[in-house]
Design an enzyme around this catalytic site. Structure first.
Site, PDB file in Angstrom:
ATOM      1  CG  ASP A  29      69.283 -37.739 -29.164  1.00  0.00           C
ATOM      2  OD1 ASP A  29      68.686 -37.409 -30.161  1.00  0.00           O
ATOM      3  OD2 ASP A  29      68.650 -38.362 -28.200  1.00  0.00           O
ATOM      4  CD  GLU A 191      63.369 -31.971 -29.272  1.00  0.00           C
ATOM      5  OE1 GLU A 191      63.202 -32.322 -28.089  1.00  0.00           O
ATOM      6  OE2 GLU A 191      63.341 -32.662 -30.137  1.00  0.00           O
TER       7      GLU A 191
END
Length: 524
Positions: A29, A191
């Protein structure tokens, strides 16, 4: 980084190349920002403390860890029983008005929050909690100084796409919204939103398809953060799904520009090995790939193991692979599950040694004393010099409480212990003399290991690697175990292997710790 190769075509003779991943091991991420000629990058840290590692680079390729954003318990309140793969999700780092801003989610306690710092190495502030649901928050400012927060809206297990709110980041207050923005192209789990003002457009970059092999990057744009949003005609702009690319699960991307106007994408990916379905063991890693713009839309990929670099290398000083524990504090790369109580460790009690004291009786439950590093190399050698005293201590390869292999010393014996799901077994034991001894764990490709006598046919092909356990200078391993059981595909979750020192009884001392690629000769 590679220097120009005389064997390359003449048109490429003055180019520089780099190897992906640019930050190997459990660094998922990624989010990055540039300040002048310096780049700063952060990653998810999940249940580990300290949280959110922060890196610095001058060339987008060579990254040095500056520290951890969440390095105090007041910043990272994790319950003692926080589940593996919970904790800190998907931070975003930005620089605005002379300050660094970081927004992220603590899914185990409190939700979304913001911390700030004048300098990237900190100190970072205590959290300012913000009353927004969901995960993966992002911050962006418009020309009027309004701050916009995009996030993946969630209500329990159901995702509703990306939402956007206008917020006061200083006070953590929602000023407008949140309102629906874009639900993506129809794939699951829209997302990881990042919002950018580029020219006259606002661009929204998201991930879709789940963070596994179906992962994708998709883009939409609008004239205002309030929308309406128009999807890119070339969505997904990046995916490796259903390909034979060695890098898989590409997604969760952030955009960054160089001072000369080049565009680059920082993203996560995996490197699975072994027989179908393939197993990735290091977790999701940080990759870098160039971006080109056509007709107002970004075009990306595929992401290659070797890419042309943004420019000449500008490497920073790199931490040594060996830690002799001579510094007054632990280096920032050292992490522990959930917490690291001050009375559980010391660098001064026995100078030049890391002292660890037991806080729990087993690695099979939260609360143990464990200090480790992310495994950074697929084929690796990790070694420590351990003085176990009269305690129970060793070196462990950890995915979570239910998936770890341990090389443990206690009661005059050394043992290899395998915990795989509900099963726990001591696979080999040998007596050892009292006093310090070297423990070594290696990981190497399964294809290089011929099947042992009596093994089922094909076992050496299926595994992503084999993990061998050595004691002292004995070239023969005490045991060698199949690495697939310490993979995300078996253990599940969002993390990867962490190799570390532990104590589950009494006190033990560690003189040094090495973690390096397997092909590096010992002593080099």
């Amino acid at each position: 980084m590679h220097t120009p190769d005389d064997r390359l075509p003449e048109s490429q003779a003055n180019d520089w190349y780099y190897d992906n991943p640019v930050i190997p091991g459990l660094h998922p991420d990624p989010s990055a920002c540039r300040v002048g000629e310096d780049y700063y990058l952060v990653c998810s840290s999940f249940e580990y403390f300290p949280g959110v590692p922060i890196f610095h680079s001058r060339d987008l390729v060579h990254w040095r860890q500056l520290g951890n954003v969440l390095d105090r318990p007041s910043q990272l309140p994790l319950p003692p029983d926080a589940a593996a793969s919970d904790g800190i999700y998907a931070p975003t780092i930005r620089h605005h008005d002379g300050r660094f801003w970081l927004i992220t989610t603590n899914v185990s306690h409190g939700g979304n929050f913001i911390v700030t710092a004048e300098r990237p190495e900190g100190p970072w502030s205590d959290p300012v909690w913000i009353d927004l649901p969901g995960i993966d928050p992002d911050l962006a400012w418009d020309e009027d100084g309004n701050c916009w927060c995009a996030f993946a809206g969630a209500d329990g297990p159901a995702f509703h796409g990306v939402r956007i709110a206008r917020v006061d980041p200083e006070a953590g207050k929602v000023l407008e919204g949140p309102f629906p923005a874009w639900a993506g192209t129809g794939l699951q789990w829209p997302e990881a939103p990042h919002l950018y003002r580029i020219g006259q457009w606002w661009y929204l970059v998201i991930a879709e398809g789940g963070t596994e092999r179906g992962h994708t990057v998709a883009v939409a744009r609008a004239r205002s953060p309030r929308g309406p949003w128009e999807a890119a005609p070339n969505n997904p702009v990046l995916t490796h799904r259903s390909t034979n690319q060695p890098i898989q699960s590409t997604g969760h991307a952030d955009l960054v520009t160089t001072p000369d106007g080049q565009w680059w994408m920082i993203l996560l990916g995996t490197r699975p090995r072994g027989y179908s379905p393939g197993f990735h063991v290091l977790g999701r890693e940080t990759f870098l790939t160039p971006v080109r713009w056509e007709d107002g839309w970004p075009h990306v990929g595929p992401v290659n193991l070797r890419e042309r670099a943004p420019g000449p290398p500008r490497p920073l000083e790199v931490e040594p692979v060996r830690d002799d524990f001579d510094a007054p504090v632990l280096a920032p790369r050292w992490i522990s599950p959930r917490s690291r109580p001050d009375d559980a460790w010391s660098l001064t009690e026995r100078p030049g040694w890391l002292t660890l004291r037991a806080t729990g009786s087993t690695l099979d439950r939260p609360g143990c004393t464990f200090v480790g590093r992310r495994q950074r190399h697929q084929d690796s050698r990790t070694a420590v010099l351990l003085d176990p005293g009269s305690g129970r201590a060793g070196l462990s390869v950890r995915m979570d409480e239910a998936h770890h292999y341990d090389l443990e010393v206690a009661d005059g014996q050394v043992s290899v212990i395998a915990r795989i799901g509900p099963l726990r077994q001591s696979t080999a034991t040998r007596p050892v003399p009292p006093g310090p001894l070297v423990l070594t764990i290696t990981t190497r490709p399964a294809a290089q290991r011929p099947p042992a006598e009596g093994e089922p046919s094909g076992l050496h092909v299926a595994a992503p690697d084999f993990i061998a356990f050595h004691v002292g200078d004995d070239p023969l391993p005490l045991a060698e175990l199949d690495g697939r059981y310490l993979s995300t595909e078996v253990a599940t979750g969002f993390t990867g292997r962490v190799i570390g020192m532990y104590v589950t009884e009494g006190t033990a001392w560690f003189d040094w710790f090495d973690h390096e690629p397997l092909d590096v000769p010992r002593g080099s």
